[in-house]
Scaffold this active site. Structure first.
Site: not given
Length: 666
Positions: A410-412
């Site tokens: 995801g956004s990591t």
């Protein structure tokens, strides 16, 4: 211990010579043929060449069985060399010197001996035969002697935490058993034992009916952790035939808190034994099944010692033929801090997920957690039927080691994409993009109905810091498209994607795409914010955040205290790029609009990136098929970096848990 006896009162172990009995015109011919049979392990042919006198002393089946039980079981290789005299000798008996060298299960052994060859005067072809004696096995053998093969098990190496607490140690376990002669009512007590210990009545009955069992026999039923002693003693008050013994065993003091890290040992299976043929294992060996117990099996197990000895008729030890000493396994001293490990376990609270904690400056692994977990003590000793059923039916899969695998980050992924763009020069941190609304696709694209979606519309232009604070998918989709597929791949590889980390514990590699690369611009855009086909291992993800605290250097993660600390694994990005990303990630926590703002702790600087990986459906849609991620670290005198993932929740639900971990660790 194993012993082999002959009708003559002798044990035969060692190397032999063999051949079929046929007309041999000279002693040399007879010995040569006999040695050929011997080295080919052709025992019946070997017997056929013996003199009639020898055959009267030992029958063929005994002779063959003796050689098979000794040579085939305990002698892996051997050679026999004969030294023939220069001059012919027409005497009835001929003495030939032989030299025997062998590799036994207890080590190398060699000897010199005389082989007597006798002429058979009754045969008109005057063939020669072998006057066999036990000394052709081992010169030390005398009538009435026996030969023993003994093994000595090494002490298995133990596993300790950073402060020396035992994680996998050699302790004691309860060996619970039945003494048949003490039972007042066998049928009733078998039923009580089965119910109390959660085992089957048939299993207990089968063990009681074994041929060796007497009234006074100690008949093992199950093994339990020592902590169950009071339970067993209470049970013994109701069941007279029940008893126990404290035996050596593998013990895991922290139980489920470190189960996936340590793994567990168990008696070797037939398949494992076959796969490890020739490596010193036997059917009674204990072997690591999972975790470090398996990954570091060779280092932990040590090496079995063995001896071949002779004993006299009175049982006294006479001669040592070959021996190797047992070599204890190595102890492992890990960098894991069990206080942090257990606090992370408490915060995950048996929910499906995983977490890795590193010291971002030294690379020391402070925690490796997979949740939910299991009790390795029970696995090592043997599960009851209900315990096994409970594990099998648990939908959260407590036996699954999640920190071994790779997942959609995801956004990591966004700080990494930003670092790629800054280094490539396609991203200028102060430059902004202006996109109105929550959906976007490139102008003149062939994306059809597909668009990139973001959770928050900032209502104006967005620069790099804004994009990380708001976690803007559209911004990082643009960064990936500006980079292009080839550059995205190259930068990912420079951060260790598609690479196996040199680490004490094995992990799945992180991958950006499948083998054929990016299939479309849509996949490339999605990869910029951690969707698409991106798969990242939790340890690798944590490691990829270390350059933001080390002037661009990715620090080598370590788990073994003997390894060097603060070693640069990769020179990934510039110090300037690292500083930009670090300052922006600090804003993710400190800014009131930051996605991790609820983690803020007064007078304690934290940086973080949240991420919710959508596993199905369109980006941005709500649902339970998600992975919630947070990667974070403390910035003032940094000593803790945490990558945590929980299944079925969004990243916001992890923030309070992670905040509590930092408060605990301060």
């Amino acid at each position: 211990m194993k012993q082999f006896y002959m009708r003559m009162g002798l044990v035969m172990i060692g190397t032999g010579l063999l051949l079929s009995g046929c007309s041999e015109s000279s002693p040399e011919d007879a010995v040569t043929v006999y040695i050929e049979h011997w080295e080919q392990r052709e025992y019946s042919e070997m017997y056929s060449m013996l003199t009639d006198t020898t055959k009267e002393e030992i029958a063929e089946d005994e002779f063959v069985e003796m050689y098979e039980s000794i040579y085939d079981a305990y002698i892996s290789d051997f050679t026999v060399r004969a030294s023939f005299p220069d001059e012919d000798n027409d005497d009835r008996l001929e003495s030939i010197q032989i030299e025997v060298g062998m590799e036994t299960v207890a080590g190398p052994y060699s000897f010199n001996e005389e082989m007597v060859v006798a002429k058979n005067e009754e045969d008109e072809d005057t063939n020669w035969q072998i006057e066999w004696s036990p000394q052709l096995i081992f010169p030390e053998l005398q009538p009435g002697d026996t030969v023993e093969f003994n093994t000595f098990q090494p002490e298995r190496g133990q596993i300790f935490s950073s402060d020396g607490q035992g994680l996998a140690i050699n302790g004691v376990v309860l060996n619970v058993a039945v003494v048949p002669g003490r039972m007042n009512d066998e049928e009733r007590e078998v039923e009580q034992i089965a119910k109390g210990l959660d085992v089957s009545e048939d299993m207990i009955q089968n063990r009681l009916e074994q041929g060796w069992v007497t009234d006074e026999s100690f008949v093992p039923i199950t093994q339990l952790p020592e902590a169950e002693l009071s339970f067993i003693e209470d049970l013994m008050e109701e069941i007279p035939g029940l008893t126990y013994r404290l035996d050596p065993g593998r013990v895991y003091p922290f139980g489920s808190s470190a189960a996936h890290l340590t793994g567990y040992v168990k008696q070797i299976t037939a398949e494992q034994l076959e796969n490890r043929e020739g490596l010193g294992y036997d059917s009674q060996s204990i072997i690591g099944q999972t975790g470090l117990e398996s990954a570091q099996e060779e280092r932990l197990r040590g090496y079995i010692g063995a001896e071949l000895i002779t004993r006299g008729a009175d049982g006294s030890r006479k001669a040592t033929l070959a021996e190797t000493e047992a070599e204890d396994g190595d102890d492992l001293y890990l960098t894991v801090d069990m206080d942090i490990q257990e606090e992370i376990v408490r915060q995950l609270d048996n929910q499906p997920g995983t977490a890795v904690a590193l010291h971002p400056k030294t690379g020391e692994t402070l925690a490796l957690v997979s949740s939910p977990s299991y009790d390795p003590n029970l696995m090592a000793l043997g599960l009851t039927s209900s315990q096994s059923e409970e594990l099998d039916e648990n939908e959260d899969e407590p036996m699954l080691n999640r920190f071994y695998y790779s997942f959609s980050p995801g956004s990591t992924m966004k700080p990494l994409t930003a670092a790629f763009g800054l280094e490539q020069g396609t991203l200028v941190p102060e430059d902004t993009i202006a996109v109105s609304g929550k959906e976007w696709q490139p102008d003149d694209s062939d994306w059809g109905d597909y668009s990139v979606r973001r959770v928050t519309d900032p209502g104006g232009p967005v620069d790099l810091t804004d994009a990380l604070v708001y976690s803007d998918n559209i911004y990082f989709a643009n960064v990936a498209l500006e980079l292009g597929g080839d550059s995205m791949q190259e930068w990912a590889e420079s951060f260790g994607f598609y690479e196996t980390i040199d680490y004490l514990y094995p992990f799945k590699q992180s991958t950006l795409t499948e083998e054929d690369g990016f299939s479309s611009d849509i996949q490339l855009a999605d990869s910029g914010y951690g969707q698409g086909q991106v798969q990242v291992n939790p340890l690798h993800l944590a490691t990829m955040y270390t350059p933001f605290l080390n002037e661009g250097a990715i620090i080598q993660p370590i788990l073994d205290q003997d390894e060097e600390t603060a070693v640069t694994w990769k020179e990934s990005i510039s110090a300037e790029t690292a500083k930009w990303i670090d300052q922006a990630l600090e804003q993710v926590v400190s800014s009131p609009t930051g996605t991790a703002h609820s983690m803020q702790i007064d007078d304690y600087s934290l940086a973080a990136k949240t991420g919710t990986a959508e596993l199905s459906g369109a980006q941005g849609e709500s649902g339970d098929d998600v992975l919630g991620w947070v990667v974070s670290y403390n910035r003032d005198d940094p000593d803790l970096l945490i990558a945590m993932m929980q299944e079925g929740v969004r990243s916001g639900e992890l923030l309070d848990k992670i905040k509590k971990i930092y408060e605990f660790a301060r």
